[in-house]
Design a protein around this motif. Structure first.
Motif, PDB file in Angstrom:
ATOM      1  N   GLY A  28     -14.912   8.568  11.110  1.00  0.00           N
ATOM      2  CA  GLY A  28     -14.706   7.446  10.513  1.00  0.00           C
ATOM      3  C   GLY A  28     -13.187   7.405  10.517  1.00  0.00           C
ATOM      4  O   GLY A  28     -12.549   8.348  10.112  1.00  0.00           O
ATOM      5  N   TYR A  29     -12.556   6.318  10.574  1.00  0.00           N
ATOM      6  CA  TYR A  29     -11.154   5.952  10.867  1.00  0.00           C
ATOM      7  C   TYR A  29     -11.037   5.281   9.517  1.00  0.00           C
ATOM      8  O   TYR A  29     -11.708   4.452   9.154  1.00  0.00           O
ATOM      9  N   ARG A  30      -9.805   5.684   8.635  1.00  0.00           N
ATOM     10  CA  ARG A  30      -9.447   5.216   7.671  1.00  0.00           C
ATOM     11  C   ARG A  30      -8.605   3.994   7.920  1.00  0.00           C
ATOM     12  O   ARG A  30      -7.799   3.855   8.386  1.00  0.00           O
ATOM     13  N   VAL A  31      -8.811   2.612   7.064  1.00  0.00           N
ATOM     14  CA  VAL A  31      -8.238   1.519   7.217  1.00  0.00           C
ATOM     15  C   VAL A  31      -7.818   1.443   5.759  1.00  0.00           C
ATOM     16  O   VAL A  31      -8.527   1.342   4.700  1.00  0.00           O
ATOM     17  N   ARG A  32      -6.448   0.852   5.692  1.00  0.00           N
ATOM     18  CA  ARG A  32      -5.679   1.019   4.324  1.00  0.00           C
ATOM     19  C   ARG A  32      -5.402  -0.661   4.162  1.00  0.00           C
ATOM     20  O   ARG A  32      -4.411  -1.149   5.071  1.00  0.00           O
ATOM     21  N   LYS A  33      -5.840  -1.359   3.526  1.00  0.00           N
ATOM     22  CA  LYS A  33      -5.633  -2.600   3.045  1.00  0.00           C
ATOM     23  C   LYS A  33      -4.522  -2.946   2.183  1.00  0.00           C
ATOM     24  O   LYS A  33      -4.991  -2.731   0.991  1.00  0.00           O
ATOM     25  N   ARG A  34      -3.374  -3.022   2.722  1.00  0.00           N
ATOM     26  CA  ARG A  34      -2.238  -3.247   1.653  1.00  0.00           C
ATOM     27  C   ARG A  34      -1.882  -4.429   1.011  1.00  0.00           C
ATOM     28  O   ARG A  34      -2.481  -5.493   1.373  1.00  0.00           O
ATOM     29  N   SER A  35      -1.596  -4.652  -0.160  1.00  0.00           N
ATOM     30  CA  SER A  35      -1.092  -5.551  -0.853  1.00  0.00           C
ATOM     31  C   SER A  35       0.229  -5.467  -1.379  1.00  0.00           C
ATOM     32  O   SER A  35       0.967  -4.320  -1.294  1.00  0.00           O
ATOM     33  N   ASN A  36       1.017  -6.546  -1.977  1.00  0.00           N
ATOM     34  CA  ASN A  36       2.369  -6.367  -2.472  1.00  0.00           C
ATOM     35  C   ASN A  36       2.314  -7.217  -3.805  1.00  0.00           C
ATOM     36  O   ASN A  36       1.691  -7.916  -4.218  1.00  0.00           O
ATOM     37  N   HIS A  37       3.691  -6.766  -4.451  1.00  0.00           N
ATOM     38  CA  HIS A  37       4.145  -7.525  -5.371  1.00  0.00           C
ATOM     39  C   HIS A  37       5.354  -8.275  -5.168  1.00  0.00           C
ATOM     40  O   HIS A  37       6.231  -7.580  -4.445  1.00  0.00           O
ATOM     41  N   VAL A  38       5.663  -9.333  -5.538  1.00  0.00           N
ATOM     42  CA  VAL A  38       7.069  -9.973  -5.148  1.00  0.00           C
ATOM     43  C   VAL A  38       7.701 -10.574  -6.302  1.00  0.00           C
ATOM     44  O   VAL A  38       6.913 -11.430  -7.281  1.00  0.00           O
ATOM     45  N   THR A  39       9.044 -10.477  -6.527  1.00  0.00           N
ATOM     46  CA  THR A  39       9.599 -10.907  -7.745  1.00  0.00           C
ATOM     47  C   THR A  39      11.004 -11.629  -7.181  1.00  0.00           C
ATOM     48  O   THR A  39      11.576 -11.385  -6.170  1.00  0.00           O
TER      49      THR A  39
END
Length: 111
Positions: free
Chosen positions: A94-105
Motif C-alpha cells: 500500500g502506498y501512502r497518500v498524504r491529503k494536505r490542507s493549509n491555514h491562510v492569514t
C-alpha cells in the motif's frame, strides 16, 4: 490600522495556495480581487473571499474612512493537518497518500 482575516484547514496543498498568495501580496485590494476573480486555479475563490473578509473587518474597525488606499500587507500560508490515506499498490503493498490542507492569514492596511 490593520485588519486580519484567517482561513483554517482549507483542503488544498499549501504549495498551490502559495502560488496565488505570492501573486496578490502587496497589491491594492481592488486589483487583487480582480486578479483572483479571473484566475483559473481552484484556491482563487476562497482566497478572494478571505480578502473580502479582511476588507470588511477593516471597515468595521475604521468606520467612515476611505478604503480605496487599502493594500494587502501580508499573506501567510502555513501547513495544516494532513490526512493520511492508503492506496493499493502492486504485490499486496500500500502506498501512502498524504491529503494536505493549509491555514491562510491575510492582513490588509492602508499605505
Amino acid at each position: 490600522m490593520e485588519a486580519v482575516a484567517k482561513l483554517k484547514n482549507y483542503p488544498t496543498s499549501p504549495r498551490k495556495m502559495r502560488l496565488l498568495a505570492d501573486l496578490v501580496r502587496g497589491m491594492q485590494v481592488d486589483k487583487a480581487l480582480a486578479v483572483l476573480e479571473h484566475n483559473p486555479k481552484h484556491p482563487a475563490v476562497p482566497l478572494a473571499k478571505l480578502v473580502k473578509s479582511a476588507i470588511y473587518n477593516w471597515k468595521a474597525k475604521n468606520e467612515g474612512e476611505d478604503e480605496s488606499a487599502l493594500v494587502i500587507k501580508t499573506v501567510m500560508v502555513d501547513g495544516a493537518r494532513v490526512l493520511k490515506r492508503m492506496r493499493p499498490a502492486p504485490q499486496g503493498r500500500g502506498y501512502r497518500v498524504r491529503k494536505r490542507s493549509n491555514h491562510v492569514t491575510v492582513i490588509v492596511d492602508t499605505k
